[in-house]
Scaffold this active site. Structure first.
Site, mmCIF file in Angstrom:
data_model
loop_
_atom_site.group_PDB
_atom_site.id
_atom_site.type_symbol
_atom_site.label_atom_id
_atom_site.label_comp_id
_atom_site.label_asym_id
_atom_site.label_seq_id
_atom_site.Cartn_x
_atom_site.Cartn_y
_atom_site.Cartn_z
ATOM 1 N N HIS A 1 34.099 41.132 35.305
ATOM 2 C CA HIS A 1 33.284 40.010 34.847
ATOM 3 C C HIS A 1 34.029 38.693 35.031
ATOM 4 O O HIS A 1 35.244 38.662 35.172
ATOM 5 C CB HIS A 1 32.916 40.186 33.369
ATOM 6 C CG HIS A 1 34.096 40.078 32.454
ATOM 7 N ND1 HIS A 1 34.933 41.151 32.190
ATOM 8 C CD2 HIS A 1 34.607 39.024 31.762
ATOM 9 C CE1 HIS A 1 35.889 40.758 31.361
ATOM 10 N NE2 HIS A 1 35.719 39.470 31.090
ATOM 11 N N HIS B 1 37.182 33.228 37.678
ATOM 12 C CA HIS B 1 37.991 34.308 38.244
ATOM 13 C C HIS B 1 37.647 35.626 37.561
ATOM 14 O O HIS B 1 37.067 35.639 36.475
ATOM 15 C CB HIS B 1 39.489 34.020 38.068
ATOM 16 C CG HIS B 1 39.931 34.093 36.650
ATOM 17 N ND1 HIS B 1 39.811 33.033 35.773
ATOM 18 C CD2 HIS B 1 40.485 35.107 35.935
ATOM 19 C CE1 HIS B 1 40.272 33.382 34.592
ATOM 20 N NE2 HIS B 1 40.684 34.657 34.652
#
Length: 189
Positions: free
Chosen positions: A138, A52
């Site tokens: 990220h 995620h």
């Protein structure tokens, strides 16, 4: 280091995130799994179901705060359109000189930053302390459990992600890693 941005409340540990599609996350995980054994220090690899991008970490939250987050996201995301994001290269945190976390960067022009600002605005309206860290889109791939990671010149193919919904996620920390439960999803138009 605690990431709790609201230390006065104790309750549900939560964050707002874009969850990567499981099929693409599984492909990425296969690429990452090939690296197991490249480092002799203990490494915790992120399982694909946990891939995620955190848009806003909330920390320990009360049920009332989480209701405000849900209401705010429903309202703020009504006019926010879905968009495409691309995977980039592998990056290390806190730095290449002292790498403890391996991540995959995501790029989408300014759209992911716009989404981050929406999440920040909603969280501040719900009573959370403003985030002071720079937002760097990220996905965490691995964490060192003891010493810095060895850096490898590692390339990964570019993957496309349709960012079409966000999730409010409950996070429970366990000795074997975090366990996540999606509390609610918020579709983008």
């Amino acid at each position: 280091m605690s990431h709790d941005t609201n230390p006065a409340s104790q309750g549900i540990r939560a964050f707002i995130a874009y969850i990567l599609p499981l099929d693409t996350a599984a492909l990425l995980h296969k690429k990452v799994k090939r690296l197991q054994g490249w480092d002799e220090s203990p490494v915790r690899w992120t399982p694909p179901q946990n891939f995620h991008l955190t848009l806003r970490f909330l920390g320990d939250s009360s049920a009332e705060q989480l209701e405000k987050i849900k209401e705010g996201l429903r309202h703020e995301l009504e006019g926010f359109h879905s968009f495409i994001s691309m995977s980039g290269g592998v990056q290390y945190f806190p730095s290449d000189n002292h790498p403890r976390i391996m991540t995959l960067t995501l790029h989408s022009g300014r759209r992911m930053n716009d989404l981050n600002r929406v999440c920040e605005r909603v969280s501040c309206q719900a009573g959370y302390t403003p985030e002071q860290r720079l937002f760097r889109p990220h996905v965490t791939l691995a964490r060192s459990l003891s010493r810095p990671l060895s850096i490898l010149p590692w390339q990964i193919p570019g993957y496309r992600f349709n960012v079409a919904e966000l999730a409010l996620v409950q996070s429970e920390l366990r000795p074997d890693g975090a366990r996540y439960r999606i509390m609610e999803t918020f579709p983008l138009r």
